[in-house]
Each structure stands twice: as structure tokens, then as C-alpha cells.
Design an enzyme around this catalytic site. Structure first.
Site, PDB file in Angstrom:
ATOM      1  CG  HIS A 565     -60.541  40.694   3.664  1.00 25.68           C
ATOM      2  ND1 HIS A 565     -60.385  39.776   4.677  1.00 25.68           N
ATOM      3  CD2 HIS A 565     -60.386  41.918   4.243  1.00 25.68           C
ATOM      4  CE1 HIS A 565     -60.149  40.420   5.811  1.00 25.68           C
ATOM      5  NE2 HIS A 565     -60.135  41.720   5.570  1.00 25.68           N
ATOM      6  CD  GLU A 566     -59.814  45.245   2.316  1.00 24.58           C
ATOM      7  OE1 GLU A 566     -60.593  45.907   3.040  1.00 24.58           O
ATOM      8  OE2 GLU A 566     -58.763  44.739   2.756  1.00 24.58           O
ATOM      9  CG  HIS A 569     -64.002  45.142   5.970  1.00 22.91           C
ATOM     10  ND1 HIS A 569     -64.272  44.742   7.261  1.00 22.91           N
ATOM     11  CD2 HIS A 569     -62.695  44.805   5.746  1.00 22.91           C
ATOM     12  CE1 HIS A 569     -63.199  44.187   7.788  1.00 22.91           C
ATOM     13  NE2 HIS A 569     -62.230  44.210   6.894  1.00 22.91           N
ATOM     14  CG  HIS A 572     -70.446  44.745   8.741  1.00 22.75           C
ATOM     15  ND1 HIS A 572     -69.519  44.475   9.732  1.00 22.75           N
ATOM     16  CD2 HIS A 572     -71.649  44.703   9.357  1.00 22.75           C
ATOM     17  CE1 HIS A 572     -70.133  44.268  10.867  1.00 22.75           C
ATOM     18  NE2 HIS A 572     -71.433  44.403  10.675  1.00 22.75           N
TER      19      HIS A 572
END
EC number: 3.4.24.59
Length: 779
Positions: A565-566, A569, A572
Site C-alpha cells: 500500500h505505502e 503511494h 505515484h
């Protein structure tokens, strides 16, 4: 100036803080390539190797606790993140002052713009001004949340308050706004490109949301309220981890009758000797929730574990009241209406409609998941067997979940043919997972993660790993600082912090001493994006054979999901390389920012991906696929209840921020919370004041629905692009070039229409909201 807060995944430990099912593993008989020597894996799995590489920073850390050691900051090669100012807390003050002076110069330059030639660069000048401010504000947000040095943390709070106030003052600068309006009106004549126009419109929205067209006294009031909200919000965040009381008293007679003697022996008694002082933090209360047969004991413990102090409730009430006042000041009915302007959802009504569309189907699924536990409870307590969903939901309480879930899990393990006593985490050391992520990114995006040794003073703790992100065409495109190991005093909440955004170099930008610079394949220099990933993974001692033991981080599947999940980010931030920092990476709409990270959770749950990256820490063998599939099925335990919990939190966020009055004493946040819990009726909590521990009410005010909204979008993208083949480079490139690389520089609805091949989504209308909300499975 446009700001975007740090993004992260907060695991709210109301019902889902601990994995109940301990899974066992069987390894494939075929030998696999021994990957123990891979550099990326080794820097995370072999601590002695890392200590040898990073000996200067370990030596620095040791010297801080001794009288003699490094004599001054001049002994350091650099400061935090290779910013030479950041060698000490005083250096942070100097960097803040340096940035303040630079901002003043830029404002003076902008105020004096007169010619059309000067106007051509106006939006870039505004972006540079924003970059100067954000590089202090973002840095301070990171330091005050993570740095182990209290002086650094206190200084960061002071510097943050100073620069945040300056930012709010500039957001009410009429001259800046008038020039921007003129610039956008003459965009064709000035030859502005689409990214500049998009950035200009976003900045204009910021001015308008700051009351730029209001009377001077209203603009001054906006600055005051914004500052108060920032301070009380940070105070609220700083206290979310604290419980109301460190222990509760429960009679010895009751405890001795229902609790294992070994557990009781670990607790102190009060001065009368008649009551145990049961702690409300640590492993003991969690053990009691899983093993204690008495519901009264479980209820008392659960309630105290999920309760905060009255002072914390006062902080939350003050935060909500200030936000209502700010929204009213600027002509909005409530803070939700004010905040959702410019977001994908657009209005509170659209958000409520989206959440309600999820409630009915998810409640039925949650009740179905809880039914076996409810039947078990009825059998063990002698109550009537529940048959309907309503009867199940009426019987099951939040403090029942762990106890009856543990009994069911134990029965499953005893009947399992896969139990060999070894945890599945043995195949997923932190280094293995990091290497697996690098391999995955290389396949779908053409980038890889390369470990680098930090300079002395570059990191805030010697166990922080520097990872360079390298593109197959452009070379170094960004830097990640991975602070992934547990440390005393460290936040338990995983997060991604933007420290420095990607952007092109500004015109006549000569001073690069405080930034890290990259060069793309065309020879153009750009500011490297710099981010920090923060987790709290635990070291364990493992047996390497031949009498050798080693410290290593072995990850459970939920922790792998957290890391993926992290890292979503992070990708991105790395790939969203726009000209202007205001729209780079995660600087996009709040209800769009979680999409890349939640999409990565799909990869983390995919059997093909997990099987390909698995490697036993000692043998190097991959995990047996059938074992993994069985484990995946077991790991879905109460997944719809978890989704419903997210729905409840999203509704709570909306209800608190839809309030439209601020009369003294009129906001009862606990009553609102309990009323909502009773209405939604899945593991309802009408006992605790947990709402005061919900930290995202500050950072994601009126926008917490974004998690569910982006889950729905991610599910559709996964099905469309990666369900058939998670390693597909063509579809990876489509997602990278169709969505990630644009950051916030294009309308998110348009980007979705491109990657989902659904042109109607570009309108971002009610049909689009219904289309996204229509998710049958996979959330």
C-alpha cells in the site's frame, strides 16, 4: 498555495488490529535460486551487513549518548535528506528563515509584474513560491511525526506554524489572485500549456477557498481560524494513541473464575488485594479479548482500550467547531460542502449516496460472516440460535469478535492437514518482499529499487535505508528513505511522507544545495522527488542452521499488504513527474490519492505475485502455491466486516463535518458516534468514545470516504488491466502513462476514462459515481 498532506494507511484497531489465524506452510520440493545475496534483500535482512555499510551513521548515533564523539555539526557530511542546513534543530530554524527570505523575494518579484513577457512565467513563479513553502511545511510534518530527537520535533512544530501562517497569508493576497485571474484569462495569448492552466485553476480555487473576494476582516479571520485548526489538529493527532486509563480494576473473584492463572499472575492487584489492575495496552488485554470466556470482562477491557480522555474529546469538539465556523465564514453551509469543492465526489450528497449504496449489500455479507461466530456464541452461552441477519447482528458485539473468532480459528487449525508448526511469514522476510516489489515494478513499469549507502547525517536514524528508484531509460528518478523497523517512541501508523516533490528546474535556478537533482534521458535536470516510507515492523530471532541465529523481520500477509500500500503511494510520487510541483505525484484530489496504493493491495493479495516473490529465509525455496491459496482463503476472515467498519468511519466523518451550527455545548461528538453505530448495527459500539482516537478526522476531514471510493475504482482497474496477468508490461505501461505519470495535472475522471476505456467517465457526473459504486466483489 496548494498543499497536500502526507498520505498513509491507518490500521484502526477497533476490530481488526490482530490476525487471529496462524497459518502453517509447506514448501515446494523443487529448489529455487538462492537469492540471499541480492543487494536489496540483503540490506533489509542482514543487519550486520547494513551496519558495515552504514557504519558512519551508527557511529554518529552511538556518539550522541557519550560525552566524547563527533564534536560539532561540521563533522557531518550533510544534513537530513542531503540538505546541508538540516544537521541540527537550529539548522532547521535557519532553513526556515532562508526559505522565508526566498519567499519574500519571490512575492516582491511577482507583485512587480507588469509586462506580458513577465506574465508568461507567472504560474511558474507561483509554483516556485509554493515549492519554497511546501519544502519547509512538508519537511516539518515529517520531522514532528517521525524524528526521535525531541528538540528536532519541537522545533519542527514551531517552524511549521510559522510557514503555515505565511502560506495562509499569501492565500489571501489579492494582488497574487488578480494576477492569476488575468493570466488564466489571457492563457492563449501567453501561450500557456495545459499543465500550467490546470495548475493555475487549482491555485485559483485555493485563493477562493481562502475567502479572497471577501472583506479584509474576513480574510484575516480566515488566517486566524486556519492557524487554530492546524494547531488543534496536530494536538489531536498527537494524542490519538493514548487510552483514557492505563488500567481498569476488575474483581479478583471474577477474573480468577474466567481467566488463565498464568495471565492473572502477570497482573498487579490494587492496594486492597481485591481487584486486578488490568492494563489497557500491550499484549495482556489482547490476550484476554481472545481467551476470556466472560463477556462482562471482555466488554470492560474492549471499551477501555477504545476510549480516550475527556481532554481528547474536547480537542475533537473544538476542531469540528472551528471547521464549522470557517466554512460559514466563507459562505458554505458546512465544512463538508466547503471541503468537497474540487474533489471527484463534488458534494456531500454524492458522498452519502455512494456510502449508502455500499451499506445494504455489505451489511448482509458482514452478517453472513458473523453467523458462524453468533451460532458458536449461542451454543456456549445457552441463548437462542440466531437465524436471520438481524438476529445475528443483535447478538454479536465488538468484544465478541476476537474471542469467538479465536475458537473458530483453533478448530480450523486442528483440522488442517497443512500444520507443520511454521508460520507463513518464514517465506516473506522484509528483504524478500522489498526485492519482490522491485522485481514487480521492473516487470510492469520498467523501474527498479537500488540500495544506496547514505552519507553521514543524511538520515534521522541509522536503521533507515536509502533506496534509489532507477528507470530503465531515465536512470535515477527519485529517492526513498525507508524507515521500516520498530523503534521506541515511533508512531505505529504506517505512512508515506512527501519531503520534496518532482518538478522541472525553474528559470535561472542556480542554488541546488538544498535539493537532490536528477537528469533525464534528454539531459534535462529536474528536482528529484524525495519521500519517506514509515512502518513499524518487528525484529525476531531466526535459526539459520548450524547453531547460527540472526535478527530478521518476517512479515505476515497483512504487513505485506501494508508495505505494498505505502509503496503504491511511493510509485505515484516517483512516476508522477510533472513540470510543476503543485501537481506532481500525490498532489492530486484527496479522493483520488489513495487509488495507486489500494491498487497495490490487489497485487499483495494475488497468489501469483506472492508465490513469485516468496523465499524461505533459510532454504530459499518458494512457498507451495496450494498452501498459499488455502492461506488466502483463511485470510479473508471477516473481510466484509472490515469493509463495513470503513463505511462506518466514513459516515462518522461526514456526519461530524456536515454539522452547520457551533452553539456552545451543542456538539456532542460521542452522542453522534453512538447514534451512528446503533443505526448501522454491525458490531455496534455504544460504550466507548473511540471517535476521539480516529486521527484521520483531522488529515482527511470530510474526505475519509476516499478509502472506499478508491477501493471501488481500484477494483475496476485491477479487473480491467491486471486480473488476467499481474505482470503484464503493456497494461502496466497503460496505467503508468495513462494515470500515474500525470499526478494531479489532469482531471482524474478523464484519467479513469482512459485507463478503463469508458469515455462516459470523463464527465464525472452522477452516472460516473454510480458506475464506480457498482462493485460486486473485490473491495
Amino acid at each position: 498555495m496548494l498543499r497536500t498532506v502526507s498520505v498513509g494507511r491507518q490500521y484502526v484497531q477497533r476490530y481488526f488490529g490482530h490476525c487471529l489465524i496462524v497459518n502453517s506452510v509447506r514448501h515446494s520440493s523443487s529448489a529455487t535460486v538462492n537469492r540471499l545475496k541480492q543487494p536489496l534483500r540483503r540490506v533489509f535482512d542482514d543487519d550486520s551487513h547494513w551496519r558495515a555499510l552504514n557504519h558512519s551513521n551508527y557511529k554518529l548515533n552511538e556518539s550522541k549518548g557519550r560525552k566524547f564523539g563527533l564534536r560539532s555539526t561540521s563533522d557531518l557530511e550533510t544534513g537530513l535528506f542531503q540538505n546541508s542546513y538540516l544537521k541540527s534543530a537550529n539548522g532547521l530554524v535557519e532553513f526556515t528563515q532562508h526559505s522565508f527570505e526566498k519567499a519574500k523575494e519571490l512575492v516582491q518579484k511577482i507583485h512587480s509584474i507588469e509586462t506580458q513577457d513577465e506574465m508568461k512565467y507567472y504560474i511558474k513563479d507561483l509554483d516556485q513560491l509554493s515549492d519554497v513553502l511546501c519544502r519547509v511545511i512538508d519537511l516539518c510534518e515529517f520531522i514532528r511525526a517521525t524524528h526521535p530527537d525531541k528538540k528536532f520535533v519541537q522545533t519542527a512544530q514551531q517552524c511549521h506554524e510559522k510557514m503555515f501562517e505565511i502560506m495562509n497569508i499569501l492565500n489571501t493576497d489579492v494582488r497574487l489572485c488578480d494576477l492569476l485571474t488575468q493570466c488564466l484569462r489571457e492563457s492563449d495569448v501567453l501561450g500557456l500549456d495545459s499543465e500550467e492552466i490546470r495548475t493555475g485553476k487549482i491555485l485559483l480555487e485555493d485563493f477562493e477557498k481562502s475567502g479572497i473576494y471577501m472583506k479584509p476582516e474576513i480574510r484575516e479571520k480566515f488566517i486566524q481560524l486556519s492557524q487554530e485548526i492546524s494547531v488543534i489538529g496536530q494536538d489531536f493527532i498527537n494524542n490519538t494513541e493514548y487510552v483514557r486509563s492505563n488500567y481498569i480494576k476488575i474483581s479478583c473473584e471474577l477474573m480468577d473464575a474466567h481467566v488463565n492463572k498464568m495471565v492473572c499472575s502477570q497482573m498487579k492487584k490494587d492496594i486492597t488485594g481485591e481487584y486486578y489492575k488490568v492494563p489497557t495496552y500491550g499484549y495482556i488485554p489482547h490476550t484476554l479479548l481472545r481467551t476470556c470466556s466472560d463477556e462482562v470482562i471482555r466488554m470492560k477491557i474492549w471499551t477501555e482500550m477504545h476510549s480516550c480522555s475527556d481532554a481528547q474529546i474536547e480537542r475533537l469538539t473544538k476542531l469540528i467547531s472551528l471547521r464549522v465556523e470557517l466554512a460559514k465564514l466563507l459562505g458554505s453551509q458546512n465544512f463538508a460542502q466547503y471541503q468537497l469543492h474540487g474533489k471527484m465526489a463534488k458534494t456531500p450528497e454524492n458522498v452519502s449516496g455512494f456510502l449508502e449504496s455500499l451499506v445494504h449489500s455489505t451489511r448482509i455479507k458482514a452478517a453472513s460472516e458473523l453467523k458462524p461466530l453468533a451460532v458458536l456464541k449461542s451454543e456456549l452461552t445457552g441463548t437462542q440460535t440466531p437465524h436471520t441477519s438481524e438476529e445475528v447482528l443483535e447478538l454479536m458485539k465488538p468484544w465478541d469478535r476476537d474471542y469467538y473468532g479465536s475458537i473458530q480459528a483453533l478448530a480450523q487449525r486442528r483440522s488442517s492437514s497443512l500444520d507443520n508448526g511454521e508460520s507463513i511469514s518464514s517465506s516473506f522476510s522484509l528483504g524478500v518482499v522489498m526485492q519482490g516489489l522491485s522485481d514487480l515494478f521492473e516487470k510492469i513499469y520498467g523501474i527498479k529499487l537500488v540500495p544506496a549507502t547514505p552519507k553521514t547525517g543524511e538520515t534521522w536514524s541509522p536503521d533507515v535505508r536509502r533506496i534509489d528508484v532507477v528507470d530503465e531509460h531515465d536512470g535515477l528518478i527519485g529517492v526513498m528513505y525507508c524507515d521500516l523497523f520498530e523503534r521506541e517512541g515511533k508512531t505505529p501508523n504506517p505512512a508515506h511522507f512527501t519531503v520534496c516533490c518532482s518538478r522541472n528546474m525553474y528559470l535561472n535556478e542556480a542554488d541546488t544545495s538544498t535539493i537532490q537533482v536528477g537528469v533525464n534521458s534528454n539531459g534535462q535536470k529536474f528536482q528529484l522527488p524525495v519521500i519517506s516510507l514509515v512502518c513499524d515492523f518487528r525484529w525476531v530471532e531466526v535459526n539459520m542452521g548450524d547453531g547460527k541465529h540472526q535478527q530478521m523481520c518476517l512479515l505476515q500477509l497483512n504487513e505485506i499488504e501494508t508495505l505494498f500500500h505505502e509503496m503504491g503511494h511511493a510509485m505515484h510520487s516517483m512516476l508522477g513527474r510533472t513540470q510543476l510541483q503543485n501537481v506532481s505525484g500525490t498532489r492530486c484530489a484527496t479522493d483520488f490519492v489513495e487509488l495507486p496504493s489500494i491498487l497495490m493491495e490487489h497485487f499483495a493479495r494475488d497468489t501469483r505475485v506472492l508465490s513469485s516473490i516468496s523465499s524461505h529465509y533459510k532454504t530459499g525455496k518458494s512457498l507451495d502455491v496450494e498452501v498459499l491459496k488455502n492461506h488466502q482463503l483463511e485470510n479473508q476472515f471477516l473481510q466484509n466486516c472490515e469493509t463495513f467498519s470503513q463505511i462506518k468511519m466514513s459516515f462518522l466523518d461526514q456526519e461530524l463535518h456536515n454539522l452547520d451550527h457551533t452553539t456552545d455545548g451543542s456538539i456532542d461528538v460521542i452522542a453522534i458516534y453512538h447514534r451512528l453505530e446503533r443505526r448501522l448495527a454491525v458490531l455496534p459500539d455504544d460504550q466507548s468514545n473511540w471517535c476521539g482516537k480516529f486521527g484521520h478526522l483531522f488529515g482527511y476531514g470530510a474526505s475519509y470516504y476516499s478509502y472506499l471510493f478508491d477501493r471501488a475504482i481500484a477494483s475496476k482497474i485491477w479487473d480491467h488491466l491486471f486480473e488476467q496477468d499481474p505482470f503484464n508490461r503493456t497494461n502496466g505501461t497503460k496505467f503508468k502513462e495513462g494515470l500515474l505519470q500525470w499526478g494531479g495535472s489532469r482531471d482524474p475522471w478523464y484519467l479513469l476514462s482512459q485507463v478503463l476505456d469508458e469515455p462516459r467517465l470523463a464527465k464525472g457526473d452522477e452516472w460516473g459515481m454510480r458506475y464506480i459504486g457498482d462493485v460486486k466483489t473485490g473491495m
